[in-house]
Write an enzyme that holds these catalytic residues in place. Structure first.
Site, PDB file in Angstrom:
ATOM      1  N   HIS A   1       0.807  -1.216   0.000  1.00  0.00           N
ATOM      2  CA  HIS A   1       0.000   0.000   0.000  1.00  0.00           C
ATOM      3  C   HIS A   1       0.838   1.263   0.000  1.00  0.00           C
ATOM      4  O   HIS A   1       0.276   2.357  -0.054  1.00  0.00           O
ATOM      5  CB  HIS A   1      -0.908  -0.001   1.231  1.00  0.00           C
ATOM      6  CG  HIS A   1      -0.166  -0.022   2.534  1.00  0.00           C
ATOM      7  ND1 HIS A   1       0.582  -1.100   2.924  1.00  0.00           N
ATOM      8  CD2 HIS A   1      -0.035   0.902   3.515  1.00  0.00           C
ATOM      9  CE1 HIS A   1       1.137  -0.850   4.105  1.00  0.00           C
ATOM     10  NE2 HIS A   1       0.781   0.355   4.482  1.00  0.00           N
ATOM     11  N   CYS A   2       2.170   1.149   0.070  1.00  0.00           N
ATOM     12  CA  CYS A   2       3.012   2.349   0.194  1.00  0.00           C
ATOM     13  C   CYS A   2       3.962   2.534  -0.985  1.00  0.00           C
ATOM     14  O   CYS A   2       3.860   3.512  -1.720  1.00  0.00           O
ATOM     15  CB  CYS A   2       3.825   2.286   1.495  1.00  0.00           C
ATOM     16  SG  CYS A   2       2.852   2.575   2.987  1.00  0.00           S
ATOM     17  N   ILE A   3       4.901   1.614  -1.162  1.00  0.00           N
ATOM     18  CA  ILE A   3       5.994   1.855  -2.114  1.00  0.00           C
ATOM     19  C   ILE A   3       5.501   1.998  -3.556  1.00  0.00           C
ATOM     20  O   ILE A   3       6.016   2.839  -4.289  1.00  0.00           O
ATOM     21  CB  ILE A   3       7.058   0.739  -1.999  1.00  0.00           C
ATOM     22  CG1 ILE A   3       7.579   0.669  -0.560  1.00  0.00           C
ATOM     23  CG2 ILE A   3       8.225   1.028  -2.927  1.00  0.00           C
ATOM     24  CD1 ILE A   3       8.621  -0.390  -0.339  1.00  0.00           C
TER      25      ILE A   3
ATOM     26  N   VAL B   1       2.791   3.304  -4.462  1.00  0.00           N
ATOM     27  CA  VAL B   1       1.839   4.421  -4.527  1.00  0.00           C
ATOM     28  C   VAL B   1       2.485   5.759  -4.190  1.00  0.00           C
ATOM     29  O   VAL B   1       2.349   6.747  -4.917  1.00  0.00           O
ATOM     30  CB  VAL B   1       0.648   4.157  -3.579  1.00  0.00           C
ATOM     31  CG1 VAL B   1      -0.289   5.362  -3.524  1.00  0.00           C
ATOM     32  CG2 VAL B   1      -0.108   2.905  -4.015  1.00  0.00           C
ATOM     33  N   ASP B   2       3.208   5.810  -3.073  1.00  0.00           N
ATOM     34  CA  ASP B   2       3.654   7.085  -2.524  1.00  0.00           C
ATOM     35  C   ASP B   2       4.510   7.920  -3.471  1.00  0.00           C
ATOM     36  O   ASP B   2       4.348   9.148  -3.525  1.00  0.00           O
ATOM     37  CB  ASP B   2       4.395   6.852  -1.210  1.00  0.00           C
ATOM     38  CG  ASP B   2       3.484   6.295  -0.130  1.00  0.00           C
ATOM     39  OD1 ASP B   2       2.260   6.168  -0.386  1.00  0.00           O
ATOM     40  OD2 ASP B   2       3.962   5.959   0.963  1.00  0.00           O
TER      41      ASP B   2
END
Length: 455
Positions: free
Chosen positions: A285-287, A289-290
């Protein structure tokens, strides 16, 4: 809040001092909006610290399960949920009006990407409108959801101030980016330092109080914009370094050099190096997307992000590289192509020992294999049946094979995408005519043979 304040004491100072005292004495009620991978461990840490906690979520099934002491996440022990419920300090609800009872409201909702890789802040905006509908003087609002610099100030604050209440005077607003690492037993919510940036100095000072009561260390920064930039920097750093290792893997392959052995040797240097590892693509959910939140905001300011964009391109191309290696190995060892071959995808979660399928490269590879005419099966003890996936609707309901040598009959190749601990790799190596390893797990276990190929 006291019934009356000394006339010389400004309204905002009186509210802040009263609220600060409740945080210090653990007499405050803290609400958490969103009980997923971030919000659920957060409410447990808050209850353990002695606060009264309201857990708010829009999913009735999740609330019912939690109320019954069941954990929706494998890494969260059901016993910790039951222990929190037994304190009588945890209240679970789907009713937004409960927010009026809270002294602090922490927002932990998803911030995915839209169809064109633009920030999707619909959940943040919805949560903020819910808070605004129940906002009262003397509350602290903290956005934990990851977003681009300026979100707390430019998106959240205007919605809250449309009520007529003013930030820094009537309510207080800050950003404290979440730092959860699902499945990491060494670094849990309470032990991870938290960066905190306020909209204004009173908001920062006040936000430090509740976090200081339940985390090991607070790191105040000069603004909410800067706090938002910290989180994007952390994950962009990871994405770029993973891309470098992926590119080095492609560089070293034709030279006959094993990137995994290179990394293991390089990591013995006690300074100036830290290990990152190649893989079949980014997930979670992070790498994935961010960095896009950062590049989107940079474009709005007329700034190019060539380095970050290149890293995204390299990481996004890794599933195709893995597929090419699989096709080459099938042709070389069995004289056949992907079309008509039965391929077993091993490990579906984006990360070892997690069932989380968000942005998992395994799902991308499964779809690519189907498009190339292969018959695709999967083996993952944590995901026996693939649940509905918005980005991969055709895979919903696919049931995996069970363990054991007999289940491998008729399969031409296995493809290790995620190296869960609960998989018998020795059995796979012995029972499959070809095994493609994207995680170096076979080498770690001492499994070797001409039919085991690194990709």
């Amino acid at each position: 809040m006291p019934d009356s304040l000394p006339p010389c004491l400004p309204h905002s100072v009186g509210l802040a001092e009263s609220l600060n005292a409740r945080f210090r004495d653990r007499d405050a009620t803290i609400a958490v909006i969103g009980l997923g991978y971030v919000g659920l461990p957060l409410i447990l840490a808050l209850v353990e610290a002695g606060f009264h906690v309201i857990g708010l979520d829009a999913d009735p099934a999740r609330l019912a399960g939690l109320a019954a002491g069941r954990s929706p996440l494998r890494q969260i022990d059901p016993d910790s949920i039951r222990a929190a419920l037994c304190t009588d300090r945890l209240r679970l609800t789907g009713e937004g009006r409960a927010l009026v009872e809270a002294d602090a409201i922490l927002v932990c909702v998803p911030t995915p990407l839209g169809h064109h890789r633009e920030p999707d802040l619909s959940a943040v905006e919805s949560a903020t409108r819910l808070i605004a509908a129940n906002l009262r003087p003397g509350q602290l609002i903290v956005l934990e959801s990851t977003s681009y610099p300026g979100t707390t100030r430019g998106v959240v604050q205007p919605i809250l101030e449309a009520t007529g209440l003013r930030c820094g005077e009537d309510f207080f607003l800050a950003h404290a980016p979440e730092r959860e690492d699902p499945g990491n037993a060494q670094h849990r919510t309470a032990s991870i330092p938290r960066v905190i940036g306020g909209i204004d100095p009173p908001s920062l000072d006040l936000a430090l109080a509740p976090y200081g009561a339940f985390v090991a260390r607070t790191v105040p920064v000069s603004s909410s914009d800067l706090a938002e930039a910290v989180k994007l920097t952390e994950n962009t750093f990871r994405a770029v370094n993973i891309a470098l290792m992926n590119e080095l893997k492609l560089v070293f392959e034709p030279m006959g050099i094993d990137i995994w052995e290179v990394i293991e040797a390089a990591r013995t240097k006690p300074f100036g190096y830290m290990p990152f590892f190649p893989g079949p693509g980014l997930g979670g959910h992070c790498i994935p997307v961010d960095p896009h939140y950062l590049t989107w905001q940079a474009r709005a300011h007329g700034v190019a992000t060539r380095f970050i964009d290149l890293a995204s391109e390299i990481n996004a191309a890794m599933p195709r590289h893995v597929l090419d290696r699989l096709a080459e190995a099938l042709d070389r060892q069995q004289g056949r192509g992907l079309r008509g071959s039965r391929i077993l995808v091993i490990g579906l979660g984006y990360k070892r020992n997690l069932e989380d399928l968000r942005h998992s490269p395994a799902l991308v590879l499964m779809e690519m294999l189907v498009q190339r005419g292969a018959e695709v099966l999967h083996l993952d003890p944590l995901v026996p049946v693939i649940p509905p996936q918005p980005d991969h609707p055709g895979l919903a309901g696919c049931r995996g094979i069970g363990p054991g040598r007999e289940a491998l009959s008729g399969i031409q190749a296995g493809l290790i995408v995620t190296d869960h601990d609960g998989i018998d790799y020795a059995d796979l190596a012995a029972g499959l005519p070809l095994l493609i390893d994207t995680r170096n797990v076979c080498a770690r276990l001492g499994l070797i043979g001409p039919h085991i190929v690194k990709a």
